[in-house]
Scaffold this motif. Sequence first.
Motif, short mmCIF file in Angstrom:
data_model
loop_
_atom_site.label_atom_id
_atom_site.label_comp_id
_atom_site.label_asym_id
_atom_site.label_seq_id
_atom_site.Cartn_x
_atom_site.Cartn_y
_atom_site.Cartn_z
N ILE A 129 -18.42 0.40 -17.26
CA ILE A 129 -18.04 -0.86 -16.65
C ILE A 129 -19.23 -1.80 -16.64
N SER A 130 -19.02 -3.03 -17.05
CA SER A 130 -20.06 -4.05 -16.96
C SER A 130 -20.03 -4.66 -15.57
N ARG A 131 -21.19 -4.84 -14.98
CA ARG A 131 -21.28 -5.44 -13.65
C ARG A 131 -21.56 -6.93 -13.77
N LYS A 132 -21.42 -7.62 -12.65
CA LYS A 132 -21.66 -9.05 -12.63
C LYS A 132 -23.13 -9.34 -12.99
N PRO A 133 -23.35 -10.30 -13.88
CA PRO A 133 -24.73 -10.68 -14.20
C PRO A 133 -25.31 -11.55 -13.08
N GLY A 134 -26.61 -11.76 -13.12
CA GLY A 134 -27.23 -12.64 -12.15
C GLY A 134 -28.55 -12.10 -11.66
N ARG A 135 -29.28 -12.95 -10.99
CA ARG A 135 -30.58 -12.59 -10.45
C ARG A 135 -30.44 -12.10 -9.02
N GLY A 136 -31.51 -11.47 -8.52
CA GLY A 136 -31.51 -11.01 -7.14
C GLY A 136 -30.75 -9.71 -6.97
N GLU A 137 -30.25 -9.48 -5.76
CA GLU A 137 -29.54 -8.25 -5.45
C GLU A 137 -28.29 -8.14 -6.31
N PRO A 138 -28.13 -7.00 -7.02
CA PRO A 138 -26.98 -6.88 -7.93
C PRO A 138 -25.65 -6.79 -7.18
N CYS A 139 -24.63 -7.35 -7.80
CA CYS A 139 -23.26 -7.23 -7.27
C CYS A 139 -22.58 -6.09 -8.00
N LEU A 140 -21.92 -5.21 -7.25
CA LEU A 140 -21.30 -4.03 -7.85
C LEU A 140 -19.90 -4.29 -8.37
N ASP A 141 -19.39 -5.52 -8.19
CA ASP A 141 -18.08 -5.84 -8.74
C ASP A 141 -18.12 -5.83 -10.27
N ALA A 142 -17.01 -5.48 -10.87
CA ALA A 142 -16.92 -5.47 -12.33
C ALA A 142 -17.00 -6.89 -12.87
N SER A 143 -17.43 -6.99 -14.12
CA SER A 143 -17.54 -8.29 -14.76
C SER A 143 -16.16 -8.91 -14.96
N CYS A 144 -16.15 -10.21 -15.20
CA CYS A 144 -14.86 -10.90 -15.42
C CYS A 144 -14.15 -10.37 -16.65
N ILE A 145 -14.90 -10.01 -17.69
CA ILE A 145 -14.24 -9.51 -18.90
C ILE A 145 -13.49 -8.22 -18.61
N ASP A 146 -14.07 -7.35 -17.79
CA ASP A 146 -13.40 -6.10 -17.46
C ASP A 146 -12.20 -6.34 -16.54
N LYS A 147 -12.32 -7.32 -15.65
CA LYS A 147 -11.18 -7.63 -14.78
C LYS A 147 -10.03 -8.24 -15.57
N ILE A 148 -10.34 -9.08 -16.55
CA ILE A 148 -9.29 -9.65 -17.39
C ILE A 148 -8.60 -8.55 -18.18
N LEU A 149 -9.36 -7.55 -18.60
CA LEU A 149 -8.76 -6.40 -19.29
C LEU A 149 -7.77 -5.68 -18.37
N LYS A 150 -8.14 -5.56 -17.13
CA LYS A 150 -7.25 -4.94 -16.14
C LYS A 150 -5.97 -5.76 -16.00
N TRP A 151 -6.10 -7.09 -15.87
CA TRP A 151 -4.92 -7.94 -15.69
C TRP A 151 -4.04 -7.90 -16.94
N THR A 152 -4.68 -7.80 -18.10
CA THR A 152 -3.92 -7.73 -19.34
C THR A 152 -2.95 -6.57 -19.33
N HIS A 153 -3.39 -5.46 -18.76
CA HIS A 153 -2.55 -4.27 -18.76
C HIS A 153 -1.66 -4.17 -17.52
N LEU A 154 -2.21 -4.46 -16.35
CA LEU A 154 -1.49 -4.24 -15.10
C LEU A 154 -0.85 -5.50 -14.54
N GLY A 155 -1.16 -6.66 -15.11
CA GLY A 155 -0.53 -7.90 -14.67
C GLY A 155 -1.35 -8.67 -13.66
#
Length: 317
Positions: free
Chosen positions: A143-169
């Motif tokens: 899983i790719s995580r959100k990019p950015g500086r400072g403290e990392p965010c553990l949420d998945a990247s937008c590309i991975d979330k769009i993949l999820k929506w593609t399959h699950l709606g």
Amino acid sequence: MNDSKYQLMAQLCIEKYQSLNKTGKPLDNQWTTLCGLICEQSDSFKLICLTTGTKCVTGSPSKLTNVLIDCHAEVLAKRAFKQHLMGLIEKSNGHLNHLDNLNWHLFISQLPCRGFSSTSTSSIDKPLIAIRFFISAGCNQGISRKPGRGEPCLDASCIDKILKWTHLGLQGKRLISLTRKPIRLKSLIIGNCVETKEFDREKVDKALAINIDPESELQLDPIFAINDNQWPDIHFVETIKCSPFIRFNHLQACPSAIVCWDENGDKCEIIVEGLKQGVNKKRAASNPSRISRLGLENRFNQLIEKICDLKFSEWKL
């Protein structure tokens, strides 16, 4: 659908953004991402949701109750769509047969975060691992995580979330009980709002594709079965290149986000640090954003009560 129609849908998003007042928009030294969800019916197009946003909220989960962690524009658009969809369900008294005649298109002013970078994997197996993670929550490998500086965010990247929506709606796990089947994207429309040209058709196609072996251990409800013609088309609109959506190195990310959706007229919220503008963390439980988890839960519960009351009245008659 020809390319001029994709251009038209992208332009709908730009024009709607330009019509909004300045609240929540970037300053001259800031940039943001623009995202819009467009409904197509009988060759006519209507902008349903429009969002901006580039930020994530980090910190201890226990201190982030009722806070929107992921405030990227794409994720906010999906949340706004749920409010729109619940409005449709309420208006139709739970009868949603007309949804079969609608197509949904997602416009993004640039590639979704982690859509492709020189450090990301180009293997087609990565999205497969991603979709397994989202469904079973059994593995976060790949899983790719959100990019950015400072403290990392553990949420998945937008590309991975769009993949999820593609399959699950787009409707989410609660509303699938009412829609009865996933509401999927017909196309992804990607603008050219980048400082330097980054579009590569082959690499983007790979990043936005999921190949699932039917003999794999991945088990899904039959309603999520997907055919080859149900994957979203990908269209790159080179003519969409305008500020404040271009991320120049000397610019800062806009700290606020705009969320608008259509529901008996325009509804709009400004999100700052994961909260509705003007609301602090202590007041978030009593005055949540309508697209927060609590806001969506409250709306869903009200919707179910109304539908149940209606069904009971019909049964009594």
